[in-house]
Design an enzyme around this catalytic site. Structure first.
Site, PDB file in Angstrom:
ATOM      1  N   ASP A  15      -8.471 -30.532 -40.341  1.00  0.00           N
ATOM      2  CA  ASP A  15      -9.170 -31.749 -40.787  1.00  0.00           C
ATOM      3  C   ASP A  15      -9.437 -32.613 -39.561  1.00  0.00           C
ATOM      4  O   ASP A  15      -8.878 -32.384 -38.486  1.00  0.00           O
ATOM      5  CB  ASP A  15      -8.315 -32.516 -41.794  1.00  0.00           C
ATOM      6  CG  ASP A  15      -8.981 -33.814 -42.267  1.00  0.00           C
ATOM      7  OD1 ASP A  15     -10.185 -33.772 -42.589  1.00  0.00           O
ATOM      8  OD2 ASP A  15      -8.323 -34.861 -42.288  1.00  0.00           O
ATOM      9  N   SER A  16     -10.264 -33.632 -39.736  1.00  0.00           N
ATOM     10  CA  SER A  16     -10.519 -34.570 -38.637  1.00  0.00           C
ATOM     11  C   SER A  16      -9.307 -35.450 -38.359  1.00  0.00           C
ATOM     12  O   SER A  16      -9.175 -35.990 -37.266  1.00  0.00           O
ATOM     13  CB  SER A  16     -11.711 -35.457 -38.980  1.00  0.00           C
ATOM     14  OG  SER A  16     -11.437 -36.210 -40.135  1.00  0.00           O
ATOM     15  N   TYR A  47     -15.125 -37.839 -38.682  1.00  0.00           N
ATOM     16  CA  TYR A  47     -16.287 -36.959 -38.633  1.00  0.00           C
ATOM     17  C   TYR A  47     -17.431 -37.479 -39.517  1.00  0.00           C
ATOM     18  O   TYR A  47     -18.585 -37.155 -39.297  1.00  0.00           O
ATOM     19  CB  TYR A  47     -15.914 -35.563 -39.139  1.00  0.00           C
ATOM     20  CG  TYR A  47     -15.150 -34.686 -38.164  1.00  0.00           C
ATOM     21  CD1 TYR A  47     -14.703 -35.167 -36.942  1.00  0.00           C
ATOM     22  CD2 TYR A  47     -14.893 -33.355 -38.489  1.00  0.00           C
ATOM     23  CE1 TYR A  47     -14.007 -34.344 -36.064  1.00  0.00           C
ATOM     24  CE2 TYR A  47     -14.204 -32.525 -37.618  1.00  0.00           C
ATOM     25  CZ  TYR A  47     -13.757 -33.019 -36.411  1.00  0.00           C
ATOM     26  OH  TYR A  47     -13.081 -32.204 -35.553  1.00  0.00           O
ATOM     27  N   CYS A  78     -11.558 -30.610 -44.974  1.00  0.00           N
ATOM     28  CA  CYS A  78     -12.370 -31.782 -44.646  1.00  0.00           C
ATOM     29  C   CYS A  78     -13.750 -31.513 -45.219  1.00  0.00           C
ATOM     30  O   CYS A  78     -14.367 -30.494 -44.905  1.00  0.00           O
ATOM     31  CB  CYS A  78     -12.444 -31.924 -43.126  1.00  0.00           C
ATOM     32  SG  CYS A  78     -13.639 -33.128 -42.524  1.00  0.00           S
ATOM     33  N   GLU A 157      -6.899 -44.926 -43.861  1.00  0.00           N
ATOM     34  CA  GLU A 157      -6.280 -44.824 -42.536  1.00  0.00           C
ATOM     35  C   GLU A 157      -5.414 -46.052 -42.240  1.00  0.00           C
ATOM     36  O   GLU A 157      -4.417 -45.961 -41.534  1.00  0.00           O
ATOM     37  CB  GLU A 157      -7.353 -44.686 -41.449  1.00  0.00           C
ATOM     38  CG  GLU A 157      -8.067 -43.341 -41.422  1.00  0.00           C
ATOM     39  CD  GLU A 157      -7.313 -42.296 -40.592  1.00  0.00           C
ATOM     40  OE1 GLU A 157      -6.392 -42.671 -39.859  1.00  0.00           O
ATOM     41  OE2 GLU A 157      -7.650 -41.110 -40.709  1.00  0.00           O
ATOM     42  N   CYS A 192     -14.095 -36.415 -50.368  1.00  0.00           N
ATOM     43  CA  CYS A 192     -13.520 -36.631 -49.037  1.00  0.00           C
ATOM     44  C   CYS A 192     -12.012 -36.601 -49.204  1.00  0.00           C
ATOM     45  O   CYS A 192     -11.468 -37.231 -50.114  1.00  0.00           O
ATOM     46  CB  CYS A 192     -13.966 -37.978 -48.469  1.00  0.00           C
ATOM     47  SG  CYS A 192     -13.129 -38.433 -46.924  1.00  0.00           S
ATOM     48  N   HIS A 194      -9.798 -37.982 -47.676  1.00  0.00           N
ATOM     49  CA  HIS A 194      -9.125 -39.277 -47.470  1.00  0.00           C
ATOM     50  C   HIS A 194      -8.992 -40.074 -48.762  1.00  0.00           C
ATOM     51  O   HIS A 194      -8.290 -41.081 -48.790  1.00  0.00           O
ATOM     52  CB  HIS A 194      -9.927 -40.141 -46.489  1.00  0.00           C
ATOM     53  CG  HIS A 194      -9.570 -39.929 -45.065  1.00  0.00           C
ATOM     54  ND1 HIS A 194     -10.105 -38.931 -44.313  1.00  0.00           N
ATOM     55  CD2 HIS A 194      -8.713 -40.596 -44.249  1.00  0.00           C
ATOM     56  CE1 HIS A 194      -9.611 -38.992 -43.080  1.00  0.00           C
ATOM     57  NE2 HIS A 194      -8.760 -39.993 -43.019  1.00  0.00           N
TER      58      HIS A 194
END
Lengths: 285, 285
Positions: A15-16, A47, A78, A157, A192, A194
């Site tokens: 993943d990024s 990304y 990702c 994040e 996504c 995230h």
């Protein structure tokens, strides 16, 4: 070489950054005896706002690093990289089973939707590339409404995953999708990796009747089927110890140790984490 | 070679993305006859969550690319890169005048503060590195309260610069700074070039009595003094045409054209924009 040595290798997960750890959590739950080698390209994240060509180049470098360390399969955990790089990865590493998260997510969405109107929340790059739109409409006739929710990545994040700010951001992205009450989506894909930690706020904004699809679980099932088909599953005779996790990052070990557990839903052991440099590896064209 | 040809060269301006365009706007206003060559390393942004060593490496590659194209001076229009890379840049390019944004910001904050308690809003990397704390306390005895406001970067990049969401995020970062009313900061430094577009929300959260320092204007003055001292200013005899802007990005030209004008406060001409690859350049150690 589908021999015993190959079966004993870990599964690479890429993943990024930390988002793919939500996929790793689902993979571990389904395949608890497997070892996993996770690579987060934290030096170059995110990304999702980069162009497809750049993401493809980064993904090739990342998977080359995993292959150099020995893996029996790779999960591109990702959405942005799955959308941009899967064909190039399969061409470059043609003996290696590689799966992404978009196809499994599309399959789950199509199974869940009755009305045929499916909403997708993803990064700018994934939305612009249209990968979910193609994957879903390749499976059935459907209307796909895709929205880029870039700020969700930053919120996750930052570890701000609940409360009024996240709920307001979720409403701003999601409410316009449900403006047309006559033909509103009945299924919402978290496009996504995230986004799963923000599920509470996303559900509040979307409403209780909407089915929310997280591709992590369906990706885990797809990986299990793939490994079974290729006789690559970890053998019971290898012992019953639980699978081991190892982590590679390209920058910011401290930050990864701090925010990673929110996504993995488990602690991350410092001694299992290593920093590597992907730029130093050359990828031949 | 401080000759006529050198004086006619553009001034290089470097940032991780679009944030440095707020500095470029201030540079243009003060030095309207100069040409500027702006480089946004959009393929690797944001810098603010990356470690100092990685940012230093990226900055060396970026300035090397500017030097290869011919510039008479470089402004590091990024707080994170100024904090992490200025000594390395001055060592590597020892004939080239290079200035950052932290020293000018610290000077302006020290001039503005009466109480000696100065607050700094910056990225995680800038706060962790302590560059503002050192720069300010090197100029006077002061208390410096620094807060990492990572989400501001994402909000500005998304173009969400006013309204209730931005105001709530600003309150969350800023209100704790003013909790101790007996000795609250009287000056607030915008320690990231992405933050000026969010000024309205930041001012609302900080209160009307706080002086807000944006290092763009003081950086422009510092550059003017530096160029004057080195006899590098554009000569009047070169004609009175307005200075020209050129832009380099490492990814996402479309996105740069879309969000850049919000930061530059002026349109960006597509024909003046070029994409380059910094990874292809080798930086010898």
């Amino acid at each position: 070489m589908t021999d015993r040595a190959t079966r004993a290798l870990p599964i690479g997960v890429f993943d990024s950054g930390v988002g793919g750890l939500t996929v790793l959590a689902a993979l571990r739950a389904r395949l608890p005896e497997e070892d996993f080698l996770y690579l987060g390209d934290t030096a170059r994240l995110p990304y999702g706002t980069k162009t497809a060509g750049t993401v493809e180049r980064y993904a090739l470098q990342a998977v080359e690093a995993l292959v150099a360390r020995g893996v029996k399969a790779v999960v591109v955990a990702c959405n942005t990289a799955s959308a941009a790089a899967l064909p190039a990865l399969r061409q470059r590493f043609d003996d290696l089973p590689v799966i992404g998260v978009i196809e499994p997510g599309a399959v789950a969405a199509v199974q869940a939707s009755r009305s045929g109107h499916i909403a997708v929340l993803a990064t700018e790059s994934t939305v612009r590339g249209g990968a979910y739109q193609r994957a879903i409409t390749g499976l059935r006739q459907a209307r796909v409404s895709a929205v880029a929710a870039s700020l969700f990545v930053a919120l996750a994040e930052e570890g701000w995953v609940r409360g009024p700010i996240v709920e307001a951001v979720a409403r701003r992205y999601i409410e316009p999708l449900f403006g047309d009450t006559a033909y509103a989506p009945d299924t919402l894909v978290l496009g996504c990796t995230h986004f799963p930690p923000l599920l509470g706020a996303i559900r509040l904004a979307a409403g209780a009747d909407v089915v929310i699809v997280d591709s992590a679980e369906t990706t885990a099932r797809a990986l299990q089927e793939l490994l079974t088909g290729k006789h690559l599953l970890h053998e019971a005779s290898m012992g019953t110890r639980p699978g081991q996790l190892r982590f590679l990052v390209t920058d910011g070990e401290e930050r990864f140790l701090h925010t990673g557990p929110l996504f993995l839903n488990a602690p991350i052991d410092n001694s299992r984490l290593e920093r590597i440099d992907l730029n130093a590896r050359s990828v031949s064209a």
